[in-house]
Design a protein around this motif. Structure first.
Motif, PDB file in Angstrom:
ATOM      1  N   SER A   1       0.416  -1.143  -0.232  1.00 21.11           N
ATOM      2  CA  SER A   1       0.130  -0.172   0.095  1.00 21.11           C
ATOM      3  C   SER A   1       0.949   1.439  -0.165  1.00 21.11           C
ATOM      4  CB  SER A   1      -0.724   0.322   1.547  1.00 21.11           C
ATOM      5  OG  SER A   1       0.050   0.257   2.226  1.00 21.11           O
ATOM      6  N   GLU A   2       2.347   1.135   0.843  1.00 17.27           N
ATOM      7  CA  GLU A   2       2.717   2.234   0.490  1.00 17.27           C
ATOM      8  C   GLU A   2       4.205   1.661   0.069  1.00 17.27           C
ATOM      9  OE1 GLU A   2       4.491   3.684   4.268  1.00 17.27           O
ATOM     10  OE2 GLU A   2       2.860   2.631   4.932  1.00 17.27           O
ATOM     11  N   ALA A   3       5.195   3.033  -0.336  1.00 16.13           N
ATOM     12  CA  ALA A   3       6.509   2.125  -0.704  1.00 16.13           C
ATOM     13  C   ALA A   3       7.692   2.403   0.153  1.00 16.13           C
ATOM     14  CB  ALA A   3       7.142   3.191  -1.972  1.00 16.13           C
ATOM     15  N   PRO A   4       8.107   1.173   0.888  1.00 12.50           N
ATOM     16  CA  PRO A   4      10.137   1.959   1.511  1.00 12.50           C
ATOM     17  C   PRO A   4       9.818   2.980   0.990  1.00 12.50           C
ATOM     18  CG  PRO A   4       9.976  -0.578  -0.384  1.00 12.50           C
ATOM     19  CD  PRO A   4       8.914   0.182  -0.226  1.00 12.50           C
ATOM     20  N   ASP A   5      10.385   3.430   2.247  1.00 15.51           N
ATOM     21  CA  ASP A   5      11.586   4.500   1.324  1.00 15.51           C
ATOM     22  C   ASP A   5      13.119   4.614   2.398  1.00 15.51           C
ATOM     23  OD1 ASP A   5      11.340   5.051   4.402  1.00 15.51           O
ATOM     24  OD2 ASP A   5      10.115   7.076   3.809  1.00 15.51           O
ATOM     25  N   SER A   6      13.326   3.172   3.004  1.00 15.20           N
ATOM     26  CA  SER A   6      14.904   3.162   3.310  1.00 15.20           C
ATOM     27  C   SER A   6      14.734   2.049   4.058  1.00 15.20           C
ATOM     28  CB  SER A   6      15.176   3.797   4.710  1.00 15.20           C
ATOM     29  OG  SER A   6      14.571   3.152   6.139  1.00 15.20           O
ATOM     30  N   TRP A   7      16.142   1.173   4.344  1.00 17.53           N
ATOM     31  CA  TRP A   7      16.653  -0.286   3.973  1.00 17.53           C
ATOM     32  C   TRP A   7      15.910  -0.476   5.819  1.00 17.53           C
ATOM     33  CZ3 TRP A   7      17.714  -4.206   0.960  1.00 17.53           C
ATOM     34  CH2 TRP A   7      17.709  -3.556   0.062  1.00 17.53           C
ATOM     35  N   ALA A   8      15.570   0.249   6.596  1.00 16.32           N
ATOM     36  CA  ALA A   8      14.735  -0.148   7.807  1.00 16.32           C
ATOM     37  C   ALA A   8      13.649  -0.079   8.097  1.00 16.32           C
ATOM     38  CB  ALA A   8      14.165   1.268   9.040  1.00 16.32           C
ATOM     39  N   ASP A   9      12.633   0.557   6.463  1.00 16.85           N
ATOM     40  CA  ASP A   9      11.985  -0.524   6.195  1.00 16.85           C
ATOM     41  C   ASP A   9      11.807  -2.275   5.956  1.00 16.85           C
ATOM     42  OD1 ASP A   9      10.217   1.262   6.487  1.00 16.85           O
ATOM     43  OD2 ASP A   9      10.394   2.235   4.384  1.00 16.85           O
ATOM     44  N   PHE A  10      13.119  -2.828   5.323  1.00 19.94           N
ATOM     45  CA  PHE A  10      13.397  -4.548   5.574  1.00 19.94           C
ATOM     46  C   PHE A  10      13.194  -4.836   6.506  1.00 19.94           C
ATOM     47  CE2 PHE A  10      16.250  -7.649   3.775  1.00 19.94           C
ATOM     48  CZ  PHE A  10      15.031  -8.015   3.195  1.00 19.94           C
ATOM     49  N   PHE A  11      13.374  -4.231   7.358  1.00 26.04           N
ATOM     50  CA  PHE A  11      13.223  -5.128   8.856  1.00 26.04           C
ATOM     51  C   PHE A  11      11.923  -4.652   9.654  1.00 26.04           C
ATOM     52  CE2 PHE A  11      17.482  -4.449   7.274  1.00 26.04           C
ATOM     53  CZ  PHE A  11      17.688  -5.912   7.480  1.00 26.04           C
ATOM     54  N   ASP A  12      11.281  -3.786   8.996  1.00 24.21           N
ATOM     55  CA  ASP A  12       9.834  -3.861   9.667  1.00 24.21           C
ATOM     56  C   ASP A  12       9.125  -4.757   9.751  1.00 24.21           C
ATOM     57  OD1 ASP A  12       7.914  -2.582  10.328  1.00 24.21           O
ATOM     58  OD2 ASP A  12       8.155  -1.007   9.827  1.00 24.21           O
ATOM     59  N   LEU A  13       8.377  -5.580  10.223  1.00 21.27           N
ATOM     60  CA  LEU A  13       7.649  -6.483   9.820  1.00 21.27           C
ATOM     61  C   LEU A  13       6.464  -6.533  10.357  1.00 21.27           C
ATOM     62  CD1 LEU A  13       9.938 -10.074  11.229  1.00 21.27           C
ATOM     63  CD2 LEU A  13       9.659  -9.449   8.722  1.00 21.27           C
ATOM     64  N   GLU A  14       5.996  -5.116  11.483  1.00 24.27           N
ATOM     65  CA  GLU A  14       4.758  -4.888  10.903  1.00 24.27           C
ATOM     66  C   GLU A  14       4.517  -4.078  10.238  1.00 24.27           C
ATOM     67  OE1 GLU A  14       2.177  -2.399  14.151  1.00 24.27           O
ATOM     68  OE2 GLU A  14       4.324  -2.935  14.944  1.00 24.27           O
ATOM     69  N   THR A  15       4.914  -3.063   9.240  1.00 25.05           N
ATOM     70  CA  THR A  15       4.860  -1.396   8.317  1.00 25.05           C
ATOM     71  C   THR A  15       4.499  -2.876   7.640  1.00 25.05           C
ATOM     72  OG1 THR A  15       5.404  -0.239   9.658  1.00 25.05           O
ATOM     73  CG2 THR A  15       4.784  -0.139   7.037  1.00 25.05           C
ATOM     74  N   PHE A  16       5.562  -4.164   7.183  1.00 24.11           N
ATOM     75  CA  PHE A  16       5.492  -4.477   5.570  1.00 24.11           C
ATOM     76  C   PHE A  16       5.295  -6.308   6.279  1.00 24.11           C
ATOM     77  CE2 PHE A  16       7.050  -0.503   4.681  1.00 24.11           C
ATOM     78  CZ  PHE A  16       6.979  -0.372   3.426  1.00 24.11           C
ATOM     79  N   PRO A  17       4.651  -6.678   6.417  1.00 22.27           N
ATOM     80  CA  PRO A  17       4.909  -7.835   7.572  1.00 22.27           C
ATOM     81  C   PRO A  17       5.190  -8.780   5.921  1.00 22.27           C
ATOM     82  CG  PRO A  17       2.446  -7.534   6.414  1.00 22.27           C
ATOM     83  CD  PRO A  17       3.234  -5.484   7.145  1.00 22.27           C
ATOM     84  N   GLY A  18       5.012 -10.435   5.681  1.00 25.76           N
ATOM     85  CA  GLY A  18       5.430 -11.377   4.914  1.00 25.76           C
ATOM     86  C   GLY A  18       6.977 -11.839   4.736  1.00 25.76           C
ATOM     87  N   LYS A  19       7.174 -12.004   3.814  1.00 27.43           N
ATOM     88  CA  LYS A  19       8.451 -12.630   3.059  1.00 27.43           C
ATOM     89  C   LYS A  19       9.756 -11.679   2.456  1.00 27.43           C
ATOM     90  CE  LYS A  19       8.282 -17.088   4.695  1.00 27.43           C
ATOM     91  NZ  LYS A  19       8.857 -17.707   5.391  1.00 27.43           N
ATOM     92  N   ARG A  20      10.433 -11.588   2.677  1.00 28.82           N
ATOM     93  CA  ARG A  20      11.768 -11.137   1.662  1.00 28.82           C
ATOM     94  C   ARG A  20      12.958 -11.655   1.719  1.00 28.82           C
ATOM     95  NH1 ARG A  20       8.705  -8.235   5.904  1.00 28.82           N
ATOM     96  NH2 ARG A  20       9.813  -6.559   6.066  1.00 28.82           N
ATOM     97  N   SER A  21      13.427 -11.537   0.484  1.00 30.00           N
ATOM     98  CA  SER A  21      14.857 -11.976   0.463  1.00 30.00           C
ATOM     99  C   SER A  21      16.304 -10.747  -0.302  1.00 30.00           C
ATOM    100  CB  SER A  21      14.357 -12.284  -1.377  1.00 30.00           C
ATOM    101  OG  SER A  21      14.208 -12.176  -2.307  1.00 30.00           O
ATOM    102  N   LEU A  22      17.122 -11.836   0.383  1.00 29.66           N
ATOM    103  CA  LEU A  22      18.685 -11.707  -0.101  1.00 29.66           C
ATOM    104  C   LEU A  22      19.221 -12.834  -0.473  1.00 29.66           C
ATOM    105  CD1 LEU A  22      19.504  -9.594   3.439  1.00 29.66           C
ATOM    106  CD2 LEU A  22      18.709  -8.410   1.507  1.00 29.66           C
ATOM    107  N   ARG A  23      20.663 -11.018  -1.596  1.00 27.99           N
ATOM    108  CA  ARG A  23      21.387 -11.869  -1.995  1.00 27.99           C
ATOM    109  C   ARG A  23      21.704 -13.359  -1.081  1.00 27.99           C
ATOM    110  NH1 ARG A  23      27.336 -10.706  -3.120  1.00 27.99           N
ATOM    111  NH2 ARG A  23      27.506 -12.012  -5.780  1.00 27.99           N
ATOM    112  N   ARG A  24      22.414 -14.256  -1.618  1.00 29.85           N
ATOM    113  CA  ARG A  24      23.032 -15.218  -1.144  1.00 29.85           C
ATOM    114  C   ARG A  24      23.959 -15.385  -1.075  1.00 29.85           C
ATOM    115  NH1 ARG A  24      21.944 -20.375   1.362  1.00 29.85           N
ATOM    116  NH2 ARG A  24      23.434 -20.898   2.357  1.00 29.85           N
TER     117      ARG A  24
END
Length: 342
Positions: A136-159
């Motif tokens: 519903s809203e675009a992330p604006d920092s890498w802090a959002d990548f770790f915000d499981l409440e605002t952006f629930p669900g799986k996330r992925s990184l290069r191994r």
């Protein structure tokens, strides 16, 4: 018909490891990438200077490059390499130093494209991506990548530790200009892994660049680190992905010249590549940024704005510290794999 292998073809071109003065072997990643280079630079170079260009491909890896060049019989003259390979080959004396004064364009190139033994070829980035249809809203920092409440669900990184650890420190509040200083300490490494621990149950890893695009498109992941060329390709394919250019990490590939190569011919090739119109022609069909900043003015404005070297995209991006990874990759890879397997 399949072309003759590089080793067999190079052997035919060489006697007692001596090159013909008017022949040069250029090595790149092959496929559409090579086709784009052939049209934009190889053919114009060959025609202008009367040089016979022999093309070869490789898949990277410094061990491979070193073995080839140390053998003295590889036939490789000009090679498109990644940043670590440029740094290591230069340090080991396998690559010739670039005559930047003779080229006369160092001031036009993005600073990180100018190396002692390397001329920037392509610029690519890795940044935070998302599917606009699924958030519903675009992330604006890498802090959002770790915000499981605002952006629930799986996330992925290069191994692997590269980028994952920098991203973790950015997500934990470390300023962009301090991440490599912090990561050079034991405490900084511990801090990065502790931050990754906070999302480990929701974290998956990818190894091929198209994998995160596929999982974002399918909705299997909500956020992912993605490569800029794959992002651009997905947009062309109609996938509604976004890429956060701020805090993205950018890196160059480089043209390097073997120390045993005909240096005058190599300099002629580099002089052609350095021209802004040549680089503009290449990035018109290939999803990378040019090294010569003047090339962007010659690219269609609608396309240029999505390239990683566009001013608005690179001004708040972070240059990947190649020297750091040359020094630390083995130790941090071992620790990362232990952590990931737990």
């Amino acid at each position: 018909m399949r072309k003759m292998t590089s080793a067999a073809f190079a052997a035919l071109l060489m006697t007692a490891s001596a090159h013909a003065a008017d022949t040069v072997t250029i090595v790149d990643w092959g496929g559409d990438f090579q086709a784009g280079l052939k049209a934009s630079v190889y053919d114009p170079f060959a025609e202008e200077f009367g040089v016979d260009v022999v093309l070869d491909t490789w898949q990277g890896g410094y061990g491979n490059l070193r073995a080839r060049l140390e053998s003295g019989v590889s036939g490789w003259d000009i090679i498109e390499v990644e940043a670590e390979e440029q740094a290591l080959g230069c340090a080991d004396g396998l690559l010739a130093e670039i005559d930047w004064e003779g080229l006369g364009v160092a001031g036009d190139f993005i600073p990180e494209a100018v190396k002692d033994c390397g001329v920037g070829s392509i610029l690519w980035s890795i940044g935070l991506g998302w599917n606009g249809d699924n958030v519903s809203e675009a992330p604006d920092s890498w802090a959002d990548f770790f915000d499981l409440e605002t952006f629930p669900g799986k996330r992925s990184l290069r191994r692997g530790p590269k980028y994952a650890l920098e991203i973790a420190l950015l997500g934990d509040g470390v300023p962009a200009d301090e991440i490599y200083d912090v990561l050079a300490t034991d405490e900084g490494v511990d801090r990065a892994f502790a931050k990754l621990d906070t999302i480990k149950d929701e974290l998956i890893f990818w190894e091929g660049g198209t994998q995160p695009i596929q999982t974002l498109a399918s909705g299997d992941t909500v956020l992912s680190a993605i490569y800029s060329p794959d992002f651009l390709k997905s947009r062309q394919d109609g996938i509604n992905l976004g890429l956060m250019w701020d805090e993205s990490f950018y890196q160059f590939d480089y043209w390097v010249v073997a120390a045993t190569a005909p240096q005058d011919v190599a300099q002629e090739f580099l002089s052609v590549w350095a021209r802004p119109e040549v680089q503009a022609n290449f990035v018109a069909s290939q999803d990378y940024g040019p090294a010569n900043s003047k090339a962007l003015d010659l690219v269609d404005a609608e396309r240029a704005k999505d390239l990683p070297s566009a001013v608005e995209n690179i001004e708040n991006a972070i240059a990947t510290d190649t020297e750091f990874w040359v020094d630390h990759v083995e130790m941090l890879t071992e620790r990362f794999e232990q952590w990931a397997s737990q």
